[in-house]
Each structure stands twice: as C-alpha cells, then as structure tokens.
Write a protein that holds these residues in place. Structure first.
Motif, PDB file in Angstrom:
ATOM      1  N   GLY A   1       0.846  -1.213   0.000  1.00 17.39           N
ATOM      2  CA  GLY A   1       0.000   0.000   0.000  1.00 17.39           C
ATOM      3  C   GLY A   1       0.871   1.248   0.000  1.00 17.39           C
ATOM      4  O   GLY A   1       0.625   2.202  -0.749  1.00 17.39           O
TER       5      GLY A   1
ATOM      6  N   CYS B   1       2.563   1.684  -3.422  1.00 18.72           N
ATOM      7  CA  CYS B   1       1.620   2.221  -4.421  1.00 18.72           C
ATOM      8  C   CYS B   1       1.422   3.726  -4.186  1.00 18.72           C
ATOM      9  O   CYS B   1       1.436   4.522  -5.136  1.00 18.72           O
ATOM     10  CB  CYS B   1       0.268   1.525  -4.291  1.00 18.72           C
ATOM     11  N   THR B   2       1.247   4.102  -2.919  1.00 17.92           N
ATOM     12  CA  THR B   2       1.010   5.530  -2.628  1.00 17.92           C
ATOM     13  C   THR B   2       2.199   6.362  -3.090  1.00 17.92           C
ATOM     14  O   THR B   2       2.022   7.388  -3.754  1.00 17.92           O
ATOM     15  CB  THR B   2       0.801   5.716  -1.109  1.00 17.92           C
TER      16      THR B   2
ATOM     17  N   SER C   1       4.280   5.640  -5.405  1.00 17.05           N
ATOM     18  CA  SER C   1       4.397   5.671  -6.883  1.00 17.05           C
ATOM     19  C   SER C   1       3.495   6.762  -7.446  1.00 17.05           C
ATOM     20  O   SER C   1       3.872   7.508  -8.360  1.00 17.05           O
ATOM     21  CB  SER C   1       3.973   4.314  -7.462  1.00 17.05           C
ATOM     22  N   ILE C   2       2.295   6.903  -6.864  1.00 16.11           N
ATOM     23  CA  ILE C   2       1.379   7.956  -7.345  1.00 16.11           C
ATOM     24  C   ILE C   2       1.943   9.330  -6.975  1.00 16.11           C
ATOM     25  O   ILE C   2       1.971  10.244  -7.805  1.00 16.11           O
ATOM     26  CB  ILE C   2      -0.026   7.761  -6.721  1.00 16.11           C
ATOM     27  N   PHE C   3       2.477   9.443  -5.740  1.00 19.67           N
ATOM     28  CA  PHE C   3       3.004  10.747  -5.318  1.00 19.67           C
ATOM     29  C   PHE C   3       4.219  11.149  -6.152  1.00 19.67           C
ATOM     30  O   PHE C   3       4.503  12.329  -6.332  1.00 19.67           O
ATOM     31  CB  PHE C   3       3.393  10.710  -3.823  1.00 19.67           C
TER      32      PHE C   3
END
Lengths: 275, 240, 350, 298
Positions: free
Chosen positions: B14, B17-18, B20-22
C-alpha cells in the motif's frame, strides 16, 4: 412530497414547453437568423484545435464521467465538430474514455465525422483509449496518457466529479490550452483555476449550436431563452405572492408551486366547482 | 504465509503504491507509469466481474435459468418456473448490438441500441426534471419581507432580497439571445457574473477541507502504519 | 430518409416511451379506461433497461486488449507497461471470479439446510390441502429423513475437524443447534423405522424452525473459515494492497493540487477574480478551528455566503441546465437533428 | 534588476516547492498528536438533535446508506461512524445499504468496530447483528433501486437476502413487515454526485417522507444547502468539519467515550488552510510590488 406521477399542471407545462421548441425550430429551418451573444469559451475551441495543428501535437477530448444522458448528447455535438476539424487538419485526436457504452457512442460519432470529411481511411481506432470505469483509475490513466502524448490542447466536456481538478492540473502542467465545460456547477471553480476557458452549466448545451449554427440547434437555443424568461417571470410572481402572503396573511393566495402540484381530483373539483 | 505477514505485506505494498502515485508530483516517470497500468488493469478485471456478480447474474441470469427454484429430496419443486422471465432474453440480445460497433459493414446496427439507450434516458428525464426542479422553484419563492413576531426581521429580509436578486441576475447573465443594451441591463448581467464568482469562490473554499482530509489520511497511513511495517520488515522483530 | 435512419429514429423513440408514460399516466387509470395500473412490472422493466447497458461491459475489455495487445505484439514503446496492465487485469479477474465462486459455495452449504426446512413446511402444507394428490406424507417424510441424514453428517464433519484459528463459541453454538435438530430427526427416524403412518405434524414445524436456526450458525463458521482461505487472502491482498491505496493516493493528489491551483489562480487581476478569492478565503477561515482567534462571526458569515449568494447562483445555473437538459432530451427522443451524427453520413469529397 | 527577478520567483513559486510546504504543514501535527476544539456546525447540531430524540419503538428503524468508497473515506467514514454510533447508543435498529460497490468493506467494518468499542464501554450490554443492525450490502441499479423501495409493500421481499445471503425473514429486525412508513430516519453518506439526487427524487411516497439527513464531502456542501433550505433535508454533516463537531458533541454527552481521530484530522487541516491563505496573500503582495517596480522602471 415526492413526485411519482405527473399532475395535470405538469402535463400542461410539458405541452407548453414543447410549443416554443417546435415553433422556433421551424422558423430557424425556414432561414430566420437569431441573434446569439458571444461566449468566449466557444470561440476558443477552434483556436485550440488550430494551436495543436501548428505545434503538430495531439488534441485530447475527454467526456469525463458522463453517462448516457441528454448531457452526453450535447457533448457529442461538440465532439462531432472537433473531430471534423481534426480530420481536416489531419491532427491526432485521442479520446480517453470512462464507460464502455459511452465509448461505443463516442467512437461512432468520431467515425461519422471522419466519414463526412471523407477521411474515414485515416480514422485510427486505437486513438479511442478505454481507461477504466472506476473514477480514479480513469484519472490516473488520463494523467499519464496526456503527459506522455504531450497534448497541445485538451477538452474536458460533460459531467465531472471530484477528479476534475486532477484532469485540469494534468493539462495545465504540460502547458496545454484547455477548454472545459461542466454541467456539474460544483466542478466549475476548479476548471476556472486550471483551464484557459470554462463553459458553465447550460453554455455546454449551447456550444454545439454556436459551433455549427445549425437551424435546429439555434431554434432550440432561442426557445430555451423564451422558457427561461417565463421562469424568470414565474419567480418574480412567486416571490411577490410569498411577500404578499407574509405582509397580509389574511390574503393567503395559493402559490404557483401548489398549483403545479395539484392532483387530478383537485383540478377536477376546481373545474367543476369553479371555486 | 501466516495472516500476520500477509497484513504486513499488504501495508508495505500500500505504501509503495502511494509513493508511486506521489512520484507524479515531481514528474511523470517510469515508477508512476507501471503502477498506473497496474491500477487500470486491476480496476478493469474487478469491474468486469463485479458488474456480472452484482447485477447480470442475480437479477437476470438466475431467474432466467430457474436457478432460484430448488428441487426437494422427493423430486417436487419449490416453485414453478415463471415463463415471463424469458422476456429478459430480448434486452440481453438487444444489448449485444453494441458489439456491432466494430464491424465496418453493419456498424449502423449498433446505433439502434445507442438510440434506444439515449431515448430511455430522455424518457426518464421528464420525471427527473419535475422531481428535482419543483422543490427548488418553490423554495425560491422567498418573501422579500420577513416578519419576526410583529416587526420586520431586516437581516432575513435583506438576505432574501439578495437571494432573489442573485437568482435572477445569474439567470439573466445566461440569456443567450437578449442584447443587454441599456446601462442597467449591462450592470445587472455583470452583477450576475460577479455573484456567480462569489458562489464559485465559496465552493472552492469549502472543498479545500475535503481534499486536505484525504491527504491527511494518506499521510497518516504512510507516516504511521507503513513506517512501522517497514521497521518490522528490516528488524525481523514481531510486528509492532 | 433511408430505412436505416427511420429504424434508428423509431428505436430511439421506443426507448423513451415506457418511462414517459409511467410518469405522465396517473397511478391507476380511471375505471372508464379499464383501471389498469401502468407501473405493475416497473422493477422488471427497469431491470431490462439496465441489462441492455450491462451487456456492453466487454466493450471496455476488448478496447484494452486491442490497444495494449497491439503495443505488445508490435513491440511499440510502453510494451512492458502494457504487459503489466494485461497481467494485472487477468490476475484480478481470476481472483475476483474465484472469490465469488468460493463465497457462493459457502452460501449453498447453509442453503441446503434451509431448503430442508422449507421442504418439511411444504409436506405439512400440502397434507392440509384438500386437492393435493402427490406422494403420501409418509413417503415424503422418508425422503426427508434420508436427506436429513446426509446434511447433518456434513455439519458433523465440520464439527469433527475443528480449525484452531476459529473462535470457540462458534463451534459451541453449532453443536447446540445441531443437537436440537438431531433430536427432532431421531423422532422422525423412529416413526419411519417401525413402519407406522406419519401423523404428528408438529415435529415438522419444530424441525423447520430448528433447521432455520442451525443454517445461519453453520453459515457463520463456513464464512469465517472461508475468510482465512488462500483464495480470499490473495484477493484481499491485491484489493487492499493495490486497488484501495492506489485509489486513495490518486484522490489525495487533490490535496496538493488544490493548494497550488489556489496559489496560482487567486490573484487580483479583475473584479471577478478578486470576488472569487475573497469568498474562498472567508469560507475557508469559517470552517477551521482557528477562526476563534480571528473573529467569532466567521462561521456565520461562511454559512450566510453558502446559504444565500452561493445557493442562489448555484440554483440559477441548475435551472438553466435543467431546461437545456429537458430540451435536449426532447430533441434526443424525437431525433430532431438536421445533420445529426446519428444518421448515415454521405461519403464526403474523396 | 536582481530584486525584480527574486520577486518574480516569489510571484510564481515552482509547484514542487508548494507541494513540499503542504507535506510539512500536514505531517507535523500528525506526528505530535496536536488537537483543537472543532468549529461549531449548526447543521450537525440539527442532526444530533434528531438522533438524540429518537426513541426505540417497535417496527421503527433507521435506514442508513453508505454510498462512498475508499476514496472519500477520510470524511465519509468519520461521518458514518459518529452517526451509526449515536443510533446504536440510542438502540435504534439500523438497516445498512449501498448503491456503490466499493462501499461493501465499510458496510461490514464500521458497525463491527462500533460494536466492539461500545461493548468495551458497557461490558454488561450486547449489540448483535440482525437485532441492532442489518447489512443489505451493495445493490446495483442506482435510481431504479431507490424508487422501487417506496413502492415495496414488504422490504424483506424486495431485498430477499442480506449481504451474507441470509434470508431477511429470519432476522429479528424483519420479523415485523417493514415498508417505507417504518423508516423514521434516512441518513445517507456519500462523496459521489448523483446518488444523493436519487434519494431526494424518489425516497418518498405521496403521503409519507422519512426525516432525511445527509453526510456529504465538503465539495457538495453548497449544493446540500439548497436542499436544507427547501426542507428536503432535515440534518447535514458538512465534510470532516461536521463529523469532528458531531464527534465532539458525542464525547461531551458520553464522557467514557473512546476518542476517535475526527478531531485530530480536523486540526491538521486547519494548519494547511492557513498555509494556503498565507500563499494567496504572499502571491498577491509580490504581484502588486512587481507591478509597481515595472511602472517605475518603464
């Protein structure tokens, strides 16, 4: 209370509303020219397509979360115009999509546009990019796609929810010229801060009429204004009745909305009794 | 894979993933791109099955194949098969016309179902128009004079007057086919535009709270849950 | 007007007829017109309309496989990411399907018990009916008895091999409920074994109520053990470990963007931008705990700004959009578009 | 010349610098657990009063709809928690439902979490599934489902099974035949636009309309106001600020209540708001100054 079935007044209103629509459309078809004020955002649409043709970079047209609805029909009118221009300028037009059935409709509209401009053979189906029907998977796909494609101008037309600012900022970050039109007023502030031009509420519905100047759409636009003048008047009358009812409580006129809601029996009683 | 390690790895993934988006905040980059594609893939896989599981299967296919009818041990049935359910075959076949969009020759068949769906949404919008608009219209009939036990309550009266003025001014601004020649008409339309900007500013202000709330929640996840998961991962101690 | 356009226009009109009439016609047509209640099959018809759109779900998948498949085959830029996309699509589809099938199995195991309960009620009900000619009560109870043995042995099997991770009270509940049912089953079995005619119907109703209590507690155990099964755990791992955080992270980007957009856009360039900025700042101050240090009336002003000018402007925009939407609906319904994109476009200049 | 270029850099700070400021403004209070009394929300008080006055009566239930997913969890989950907790404390049976597939995990986790915290607060009392709350789970069809509820003569037959496939007839709440008239309160929490409209348009019959209360994300607050004003809404939780104030009221009423993080989140947000206002002021001041320098220079 809830409205499950139309009251007599509502049916009457529907008939009355239909009047100006058909009357002004016929008038427009017969060639009558209607005055229509300038809307800045709409002229920018052609400007944006021209800009991307000069820069030789693609155009993106996003219908957001719009589902099959009258709003989609209005958005498709604009897409039809944009697609025809892109066909003429041989400009790559990408369509990031959020719903399968809407994608099918958008694709058929784009194909018709290329066919009418006689460029059907240049239509590339892989420009229709299905991202996801989940709101934020769609937004993340949109962000990545337009950054990688280095889109020169981006259109955001239709129904948007919270992801509107993500879509608008993505375009703003790569310096794309952006024209947005949102039928959901609460997204308009984000388009205003991040896009070059923003069409608000019903301006989206008027866009297709402006771009194509087609008699049917112009007539309908003109009829709409007439209906709004009636509602404008209705509000004033309603407000005056409400004010009168407060100042002279004994007067107690029935207000417009109660008349509209009156069910069949009351109307029959009123007609028969003439009370 | 005990339950504990699985929860640990769910939290760790989790966090990855966070981040990678940031990472997109800095620049579009390969780390973001991979997770963007994974996200779309997962959403498509999940969406396709869930759409089937929560609608097509229970509401249409189960009654159609009579799977809701149980055969008792003695051979008798819990209910008869309702033949009217066979009518569901019509919309199913009709919906398949959408797939003709891909055929060059018969592409127009898809337009039958497209038109039908557009027509259905048009039919629905008549009730929607009245159901939503009527209460709005009646609550716009605000009395310009508000009485508070005998005397005029000026605060509410002025507020009501401004409400009605804003409503009419913004509507006037949206008139397409009326030339605003006279000075008052131009001012009235301009005031409509200004009041609309006040409305959009208030919208913007009230939304800042929601967006930051999400960011707080994500930072709580990263700084507390994820940080402790990473600590346990590298210290091989029991999860904190 | 070629036949294709006529057909498309007809189907478009057909689509809207039902909902239009359902709204326009009163609940129940007056007796003179046969008193027919129009909306009788409303939910079935609504399901039919939803089904049309639902069937189109594969269009999205076809597009994904087409766009990303061609990237992989022709080894175009981004092929690696397209592989990642398709693999996660197929993996998630498999996991979700698997999770659905195993949770259905959990349901059917307790459903079998409920069906037996319904069967015993059916035997009693049919017996009381005068016009019932089927099997005699005793023959049907024999079938019931055999089926009961199989089902109860399944429940006993679960009790025999207890899972350590399972909370104990679940097993206790199951044992007590099972004992109640077995006691009823033995009574029936005794009657059947000594070959006498079955008359005492109260046992059937007691059996049915007991079975209807046993079913949920049996379900609870199966559901809890299913929750720790590998299918469910892998599904949860991908769902909670990838799908949820990616969605929340995407949404939380707005926290960054709203502040950078506000900083960039709220510059006093014109009256409009100044008004927008002032309204935004007042509303923001009005809903944070620090307003007490600035001015106590701020939440009131915020409320007033939201309740009066904003609500009025918002409503005016909605009025306009609603009327435009209604007119668009009428034009859509009657396909009134002179060069609409719905019709067959003529081949333009080659 | 040098001072103007420095100011121009102030005029348009690179967005990455701003993102860093936002990160610091939110991370600091989180790590130090710093909280402040939330702002008073009148519309939240209205909802608190409605729920507080509800009495547990036979055949009277609350219909609670979680139409939100993980994306709006921060605001909507806090709102759902405080109201469901208050209903459970008042022993009002709750029917949970959602039109949004991603709401499923919350329909299951939120009531369980509240049950545990309430049972630890009142060791001798019990809250049970089926008696205190029922979870109907996700149902597709949006407006079409909502408008079939008022028409239903027996909700157990309309919905048949709950989210765990148990027939509703077997659950204590549905022992009574329930129709729309048995629903005293409707509380709908959503971050999605459109689901709220289907309740406004269809969740009533000609002669009965349950009390309608709503928990919205901050973005739809202004829109919710027009429904509050027209009487279609009787109570409203405005984003996280509404949840924080409701939570503050609950802690004030029930002293032994376990502190939830609504108030902590609310404080962090306050600081970030001040950052934005500061940036706006900074942007405008440097804008004015550089305009004056240009006027002087030309």
């Amino acid at each position: 209370m809830g409205i499950e079935h139309a009251s007599p007044a509502m049916i009457l209103i529907l008939l009355i509303l239909a009047g100006p629509l058909f009357y002004f459309i016929r008038k427009a078809i017969k060639g009558h020219q209607f005055f229509v004020r300038k809307i800045a955002g709409i002229d920018a649409i052609n400007q944006a397509i021209g800009r991307s043709a000069e820069l030789g970079r693609p155009v993106s047209f996003c219908t957001g979360l719009t589902n099959i609805s009258p709003t989609l029909y209005a958005v498709l009118g604009v897409l039809f115009h944009v697609a025809r221009r892109c066909a003429i300028y041989r400009n790559k037009l990408i369509l990031p999509q959020n719903q399968p059935d809407v994608m099918a409709i958008a694709e058929s509209v784009m194909k018709d546009a290329y066919r009418i401009e006689g460029r059907l053979h240049e239509f590339d189906p892989s420009n229709i990019i299905y991202l996801s029907d989940e709101q934020f998977a769609f937004a993340s796909g949109y962000m990545g796609t337009i950054h990688r494609e280095k889109v020169a101008s981006a259109f955001l037309f239709g129904y948007f929810a919270a992801e509107s600012l993500i879509l608008a900022e993505a375009g703003q970050q790569i310096g794309a010229m952006q024209v947005a039109a949102s039928v959901s007023p609460e997204q308009v502030p984000f388009f205003i801060t991040s896009c070059d031009y923003t069409l608000i509420g019903e301006e989206l519905f008027a866009a297709a009429a402006y771009l194509t100047r087609e008699p049917v759409q112009m007539g309908s636009l003109y009829a709409q204004d007439r209906v709004k003048i009636v509602i404008f008047g209705l509000i004033i009358v309603g407000v005056l009745i409400a004010t009168a009812n407060t100042i002279f409580p004994e007067v107690n006129w029935i207000n417009i909305d109660t008349i509209i809601r009156a069910p069949w029996q009351d109307v029959k009683a009123w007609l028969v009794g003439g009370s | 894979m005990t339950n504990q390690t699985l929860i640990l790895w769910t939290t760790i993934m989790g966090g990855v993933c966070t981040l990678s988006i940031f990472s997109f905040l800095i620049k579009e980059n390969p780390f973001y791109r991979v997770f963007e594609h994974i996200f779309i893939g997962i959403a498509a896989g999940l969406g396709a099955i869930q759409g089937f599981r929560y609608f097509l299967w229970p509401q249409i296919l189960v009654p159609l194949f009579g799977l809701n009818i149980v055969q008792y041990p003695d051979g008798s049935f819990s209910g008869e098969y309702n033949p009217y359910v066979l009518l569901y075959i019509a919309p199913l076949l009709f919906g398949l016309l959408y797939y003709f969009i891909y055929s060059k020759k018969h592409g127009w068949l898809a337009k039958l179902v497209i038109g039908f769906s557009l027509g259905a949404s048009a039919g629905l919008s008549f009730k929607g128009f009245f159901a939503e608009m009527l209460p709005q219209l009646s609550s716009s009939f605000k009395s310009l004079v508000v009485m508070a036990n005998g005397t005029i309550d000026w605060a509410s009266s002025l507020s009501n007057m401004l409400f009605v003025f804003t409503l009419l001014a913004v509507m006037y601004y949206f008139f397409f086919s009326i030339k605003a020649e006279s000075a008052t008409a131009k001012k009235f339309s301009a005031s409509g535009r200004w009041l609309m900007m006040v409305c959009f500013g208030s919208f913007f202000g009230s939304t800042v709270m929601a967006r930051l709330a999400l960011l707080v929640e994500r930072l709580q996840f990263l700084l507390i849950d994820w940080a402790s998961a990473i600590k346990t991962l590298f210290s091989f101690g029991p999860p904190a | 007007m070629n036949y294709r356009k006529a057909l498309i226009t007809f189907f478009t009109f057909l689509g809207g007829i039902y909902f239009f009439l359902e709204f326009v016609l009163p609940e129940k047509l007056p007796e003179a017109l046969g008193g027919y209640v129009f909306g009788m099959f409303h939910s079935e018809i609504s399901n039919g309309f939803i089904a049309i759109g639902a069937v189109a779900f594969a269009l999205g998948l076809i597009n994904l496989f087409y766009v990303h498949g061609s990237k992989i085959i022709f080894k175009r830029k981004g092929a690696l990411n397209s592989i990642a996309l398709l693999v996660s699509l197929l993996l998630m589809a498999y996991l979700t399907l698997n999770e659905w099938i195993s949770s259905e199995q959990v349901n059917t195991r307790s459903a079998d018990l409920r069906n037996l309960a319904a069967f015993s009620e059916r035997i009693k009900g049919d017996a009381e009916k005068s016009d019932y000619e089927g099997l005699s009560v005793t023959e049907r109870v024999v079938f019931l008895n055999d089926a009961l043995k199989i089902e109860l042995s399944k429940v006993q099997a679960v009790l025999d091999n207890r899972e350590s991770a399972m909370p104990n009270f679940l097993y206790e509940d199951l044992t007590t409920n099972l004992a109640v049912v077995t006691d009823k089953a033995e009574k029936i079995n005794k009657v059947i074994n000594n070959g006498s005619v079955f008359t005492d119907f109260t046992i059937l109703t007691d059996l049915s109520t007991a079975l209807n209590i046993l079913a949920p507690s049996f379900y609870k155990i199966n559901e809890t053990s299913y929750r720790t099964s590998t299918e469910k755990l892998t599904y949860d791992f991908v769902y909670e470990g990838f799908f949820v955080p990616l969605g929340s992270a995407m949404f939380s980007l707005l926290g960054f963007y709203i502040i950078s957009a506000g900083y960039r856009a709220f510059r006093i360039r014109s009256t409009e931008s100044a008004l927008m900025m002032i309204a935004a700042v007042i509303v923001m101050l009005g809903q944070i705990p620090f307003y007490i240090y600035i001015w106590n009336g701020l939440p009131e002003v915020r409320l007033w700004l939201l309740e009066y000018p904003s609500a009025a402007a918002f409503r005016a925009v909605k009025f306009g959009a609603a009327i435009a939407g209604l007119y668009m609906a009428v034009r859509m319904w009657f396909s009134i578009e002179s060069s609409s994109f719905i019709e067959e476009g003529k081949e333009g200049p080659q | 010349m040098k001072s103007r270029s420095k100011l121009r850099s102030l005029l348009n700070l690179d967005r990455r610098v701003i993102f860093l400021f936002v990160l610091l403004a939110l991370a600091w209070p989180l790590l130090n657990k710093y909280t402040i009394r939330p702002a008073r929300m009148k519309s939240a008080d209205k909802l608190f009063k409605i729920v507080d006055e509800l009495k547990p009566e036979k055949g009277k239930v609350a219909f609670v709809a979680f139409d939100f997913g993980p994306n709006t969890k921060a605001e909507n989950a806090s709102q759902a928690q405080v109201v469901v907790e208050h209903l459970m404390r008042k022993r009002i049976p709750i029917i949970l439902f959602s039109q949004y597939v991603l709401a499923d995990p919350f329909l299951k986790s939120i009531p369980e979490k509240i049950k545990l915290s309430l049972e630890s607060e009142f060791p001798e009392e019990k809250w049970e599934y089926g008696k205190d709350w029922v979870n109907l789970g996700y149902r597709p069809g949006s407006a079409l489902i909502i408008q079939s509820i008022p028409k239903s003569t027996n909700l157990a037959e309309t919905f048949i099974i709950d989210a765990f496939s148990t027939p509703l007839k077997e659950l204590p709440i549905f022992k009574e035949k329930l129709t729309l008239k048995n629903i005293t309160l409707l509380f709908q929490v959503t971050g999605l636009v459109g689901t709220f409209d289907s309740y406004v348009q269809f969740f009533q019959t000609k002669d009965y309309r349950p009390q309608f209360s709503h928990g919205c994300t901050s973005i739809t607050i202004p829109e919710a106001y027009i429904y509050l004003d027209s009487g279609q809404l009787n109570g409203l939780l405005e984003g996280i600020a509404g949840a924080a104030w409701y939570s503050y009221r609950l802690s004030d009423e029930y002293k032994a209540r376990e502190e939830d993080d609504a108030v902590l989140i609310n404080t962090g947000l306050g600081i970030a708001h001040l950052l934005l206002i500061g940036l706006i002021i900074l942007g405008n001041i440097s804008g004015l100054i550089s305009k004056r320098i240009e006027r002087v220079a030309t």
